[in-house]
Write a protein that holds these residues in place. Structure first.
Motif, mmCIF file in Angstrom:
data_model
loop_
_atom_site.group_PDB
_atom_site.id
_atom_site.type_symbol
_atom_site.label_atom_id
_atom_site.label_comp_id
_atom_site.label_asym_id
_atom_site.label_seq_id
_atom_site.Cartn_x
_atom_site.Cartn_y
_atom_site.Cartn_z
ATOM 1 N N ASP A 6 0.421 -1.062 -0.014
ATOM 2 C CA ASP A 6 0.044 0.270 0.133
ATOM 3 C C ASP A 6 1.132 1.143 -0.594
ATOM 4 O O ASP A 6 1.952 1.403 0.113
ATOM 5 N N THR A 7 0.051 2.080 0.048
ATOM 6 C CA THR A 7 1.254 3.680 -0.033
ATOM 7 C C THR A 7 1.828 3.530 0.740
ATOM 8 O O THR A 7 2.984 4.431 0.050
ATOM 9 N N HIS A 8 1.421 3.479 2.055
ATOM 10 C CA HIS A 8 2.257 4.164 2.972
ATOM 11 C C HIS A 8 3.448 3.520 3.503
ATOM 12 O O HIS A 8 4.131 3.440 3.918
ATOM 13 N N ILE A 9 3.003 1.942 3.397
ATOM 14 C CA ILE A 9 4.038 1.395 3.572
ATOM 15 C C ILE A 9 4.975 1.357 2.381
ATOM 16 O O ILE A 9 6.405 1.019 2.439
ATOM 17 N N ALA A 10 4.764 0.937 1.185
ATOM 18 C CA ALA A 10 6.000 2.056 0.192
ATOM 19 C C ALA A 10 6.786 2.962 0.694
ATOM 20 O O ALA A 10 8.132 3.236 0.514
ATOM 21 N N LEU A 11 5.764 4.237 0.963
ATOM 22 C CA LEU A 11 6.749 5.361 1.462
ATOM 23 C C LEU A 11 7.907 5.911 2.684
ATOM 24 O O LEU A 11 9.025 5.902 2.608
ATOM 25 N N TRP A 12 7.172 4.292 3.580
ATOM 26 C CA TRP A 12 8.421 4.130 5.201
ATOM 27 C C TRP A 12 8.755 3.560 4.205
ATOM 28 O O TRP A 12 10.419 3.662 5.283
ATOM 29 N N ILE A 35 7.942 -7.793 -4.658
ATOM 30 C CA ILE A 35 7.150 -7.052 -3.909
ATOM 31 C C ILE A 35 6.940 -6.257 -5.468
ATOM 32 O O ILE A 35 7.750 -5.955 -6.707
ATOM 33 N N TYR A 36 5.419 -5.030 -5.301
ATOM 34 C CA TYR A 36 4.977 -4.504 -6.094
ATOM 35 C C TYR A 36 4.710 -3.388 -5.849
ATOM 36 O O TYR A 36 3.753 -3.794 -4.454
ATOM 37 N N PHE A 37 4.481 -2.489 -6.668
ATOM 38 C CA PHE A 37 3.725 -1.369 -6.423
ATOM 39 C C PHE A 37 2.279 -1.158 -7.442
ATOM 40 O O PHE A 37 2.886 -1.333 -9.207
ATOM 41 N N SER A 38 1.574 0.026 -6.903
ATOM 42 C CA SER A 38 0.628 -0.159 -7.738
ATOM 43 C C SER A 38 0.615 1.944 -9.119
ATOM 44 O O SER A 38 0.787 2.635 -7.609
ATOM 45 N N VAL A 39 0.732 1.463 -10.282
ATOM 46 C CA VAL A 39 -0.080 2.721 -10.435
ATOM 47 C C VAL A 39 -1.106 3.774 -9.675
ATOM 48 O O VAL A 39 -0.809 5.073 -9.488
ATOM 49 N N ALA A 40 -1.600 3.492 -8.836
ATOM 50 C CA ALA A 40 -3.171 3.665 -7.872
ATOM 51 C C ALA A 40 -2.057 4.779 -6.796
ATOM 52 O O ALA A 40 -2.514 5.694 -6.929
ATOM 53 N N SER A 41 -1.263 4.187 -6.667
ATOM 54 C CA SER A 41 0.123 4.814 -5.064
ATOM 55 C C SER A 41 0.779 6.252 -5.695
ATOM 56 O O SER A 41 1.027 6.699 -5.682
ATOM 57 N N MET A 42 1.245 5.519 -7.217
ATOM 58 C CA MET A 42 1.435 6.736 -8.143
ATOM 59 C C MET A 42 0.677 8.025 -7.864
ATOM 60 O O MET A 42 0.985 9.414 -7.911
ATOM 61 N N PHE A 101 -8.511 4.815 -3.219
ATOM 62 C CA PHE A 101 -7.259 4.169 -3.677
ATOM 63 C C PHE A 101 -6.773 3.085 -2.811
ATOM 64 O O PHE A 101 -6.676 2.089 -3.303
ATOM 65 N N ASP A 102 -7.608 2.395 -1.413
ATOM 66 C CA ASP A 102 -7.257 1.366 -1.369
ATOM 67 C C ASP A 102 -8.060 0.689 -1.651
ATOM 68 O O ASP A 102 -7.918 -0.386 -1.261
ATOM 69 N N ARG A 103 -9.202 1.108 -1.927
ATOM 70 C CA ARG A 103 -9.987 -0.235 -2.542
ATOM 71 C C ARG A 103 -10.328 -0.596 -3.936
ATOM 72 O O ARG A 103 -10.141 -2.212 -4.270
ATOM 73 N N ILE A 104 -9.166 0.169 -4.352
ATOM 74 C CA ILE A 104 -8.974 0.054 -5.920
ATOM 75 C C ILE A 104 -7.367 -1.099 -5.607
ATOM 76 O O ILE A 104 -7.185 -2.376 -6.389
ATOM 77 N N LEU A 105 -6.256 -0.576 -4.951
ATOM 78 C CA LEU A 105 -5.367 -1.754 -4.273
ATOM 79 C C LEU A 105 -6.091 -2.809 -3.595
ATOM 80 O O LEU A 105 -5.319 -4.070 -4.114
ATOM 81 N N ILE A 106 -6.687 -3.069 -2.729
ATOM 82 C CA ILE A 106 -7.077 -4.519 -2.625
ATOM 83 C C ILE A 106 -8.622 -5.413 -3.950
ATOM 84 O O ILE A 106 -7.510 -6.665 -4.356
ATOM 85 N N SER A 107 -8.132 -4.892 -4.362
ATOM 86 C CA SER A 107 -9.503 -5.630 -6.036
ATOM 87 C C SER A 107 -7.554 -6.302 -6.973
ATOM 88 O O SER A 107 -7.875 -7.116 -7.373
ATOM 89 N N GLN A 108 -6.583 -5.053 -7.173
ATOM 90 C CA GLN A 108 -5.791 -5.001 -7.830
ATOM 91 C C GLN A 108 -4.910 -7.102 -7.036
ATOM 92 O O GLN A 108 -4.367 -7.833 -7.894
#
Length: 134
Positions: A6-12, A35-42, A101-108
């Motif tokens: 998720d966005t916070h985990i990646a940033l931290w 380990i993946y990051f989403s375009v949604a986080s970007m 954004f959280d919901r799309i991350l869960i869906s992904q």
């Protein structure tokens, strides 16, 4: 194992922030894991950077470059990710959760058979096996 951050985990992780749990760090540092990051986080970061550059000093592109430098893999959005949004349900007893954004991350994560690593306890209310709250 395949993990979506998720966005916070990646940033931290990228900033070495002490808010990152030891368990999350161990998952990310384990070379057996992908380990993946989403375009949604970007996208989320870029919106926050535009609205509040004093609070979100990194741009979406900065985030992209930092994730690439950390050897994280990029996860784009696909129609299947969006089509799964309707499957995310919460009990009316659960505290409301309004972050798209959280919901799309869960869906992904659900669609790609990944585990979403998050610190957000509200996400456990979706009762999805693909969500791990750390």
């Amino acid at each position: 194992m395949n993990f979506l951050l998720d966005t916070h985990i990646a940033l931290w992780y990228l900033s070495g922030d002490s808010k990152l749990s030891k368990k999350a760090k161990s998952y990310i540092d384990d070379r057996k894991n992908s380990i993946y990051f989403s375009v949604a986080s970007m996208w989320e970061i870029e919106i926050k950077h535009i609205l509040h550059p004093d609070k979100m000093i990194s741009s979406g592109n900065d985030f992209l470059l930092n994730c690439e430098n950390a050897a994280f893999s990029f996860l784009p959005l696909h129609p299947d990710h969006i089509n799964l949004l309707h499957t995310l349900k919460r009990s009316k007893k659960e505290q409301p959760h309004n972050d798209p954004f959280d919901r799309i991350l869960i869906s992904q994560a659900k669609s790609e058979k990944m585990i979403l690593l998050t610190h957000d306890t509200l996400l456990s209310g979706y009762k999805e096996k693909c969500v791990e709250v750390l």
